[in-house]
Design a protein around this motif. Sequence first.
Motif, short mmCIF file in Angstrom:
data_model
loop_
_atom_site.label_atom_id
_atom_site.label_comp_id
_atom_site.label_asym_id
_atom_site.label_seq_id
_atom_site.Cartn_x
_atom_site.Cartn_y
_atom_site.Cartn_z
N ALA A 31 0.68 -1.21 -0.02
CA ALA A 31 0.08 -0.06 0.00
C ALA A 31 0.83 1.02 -0.06
O ALA A 31 0.70 2.34 -0.88
CB ALA A 31 -0.86 -0.18 1.19
N HIS A 32 2.15 1.23 0.72
CA HIS A 32 3.04 2.42 0.68
C HIS A 32 3.58 2.76 -0.43
O HIS A 32 3.65 3.65 -0.99
CB HIS A 32 3.86 2.17 1.97
CG HIS A 32 4.90 3.19 2.09
ND1 HIS A 32 6.28 3.26 1.31
CD2 HIS A 32 4.91 4.46 2.89
CE1 HIS A 32 6.89 4.18 1.52
NE2 HIS A 32 6.00 4.83 2.31
N ASP A 33 4.00 1.63 -1.19
CA ASP A 33 4.67 1.50 -2.48
C ASP A 33 3.84 2.06 -3.59
O ASP A 33 4.21 2.63 -4.48
CB ASP A 33 5.07 0.25 -2.79
CG ASP A 33 6.38 -0.15 -2.09
OD1 ASP A 33 6.77 0.41 -1.41
OD2 ASP A 33 6.76 -1.54 -1.98
N LYS A 34 2.44 2.09 -3.36
CA LYS A 34 1.24 2.47 -4.14
C LYS A 34 0.89 3.86 -3.84
O LYS A 34 0.08 4.55 -4.63
CB LYS A 34 0.35 1.49 -4.44
CG LYS A 34 0.38 0.16 -5.14
CD LYS A 34 0.81 0.28 -6.66
CE LYS A 34 1.05 -0.85 -7.20
NZ LYS A 34 1.44 -0.75 -8.70
N GLY A 35 1.36 4.26 -2.73
CA GLY A 35 0.98 5.85 -2.45
C GLY A 35 -0.66 5.81 -1.69
O GLY A 35 -1.16 6.97 -1.53
N LEU A 36 -0.81 4.53 -1.19
CA LEU A 36 -2.26 4.48 -0.64
C LEU A 36 -2.08 4.79 0.93
O LEU A 36 -1.39 4.12 1.51
CB LEU A 36 -2.82 3.24 -0.79
CG LEU A 36 -3.19 2.69 -2.13
CD1 LEU A 36 -3.80 1.30 -2.55
CD2 LEU A 36 -4.21 3.55 -3.07
#
Length: 157
Positions: A31-36
């Motif tokens: 989620a962090h890597d996708k900016g969520l």
Amino acid sequence: MSNSAIQSVLFVCMGNICRSPTAEAVFRKKAHDKGLMITIDSAGTIGAHAREKPDHRAVKAGEARGYDFSGIKARKVASKDFESFDLILAMDNDNFENLQAIAPDQYRDKVKLFLSYGSEFDDTEVPDPYYGGAGGFRYVLDLVEDASNGLIKAIAK
């Protein structure tokens, strides 16, 4: 609730020391890597391991793939979780049924099987690796990574 309205996810297994903390660590990174910006937590349907760190074998397997388990401690599902979380994902049918049994009627639709988001495996449940060897923990990671990717896609739509 539409997938785009999901702002918080709770992963649930029985003791909250193997499968659900693995799902928490994996999904947090993805989620962090996708900016969520999503609230992510895990819990167990029993409280036998409350306040314990995740199983060292789960941590070892997860860290080998770049996941961070720091700050994760076992806890039991609380009644407020059903209101607080948009999505509550059970690792297997037993935990799904246990969650359905304790969920207030208006929140039962929030409870789903985590692997319903997966696409690369035929499994419908994340097997409990606790009594097995290292291979079981790696397989749990394979399943969790796949379902996490599917969940990210569903939320990002």
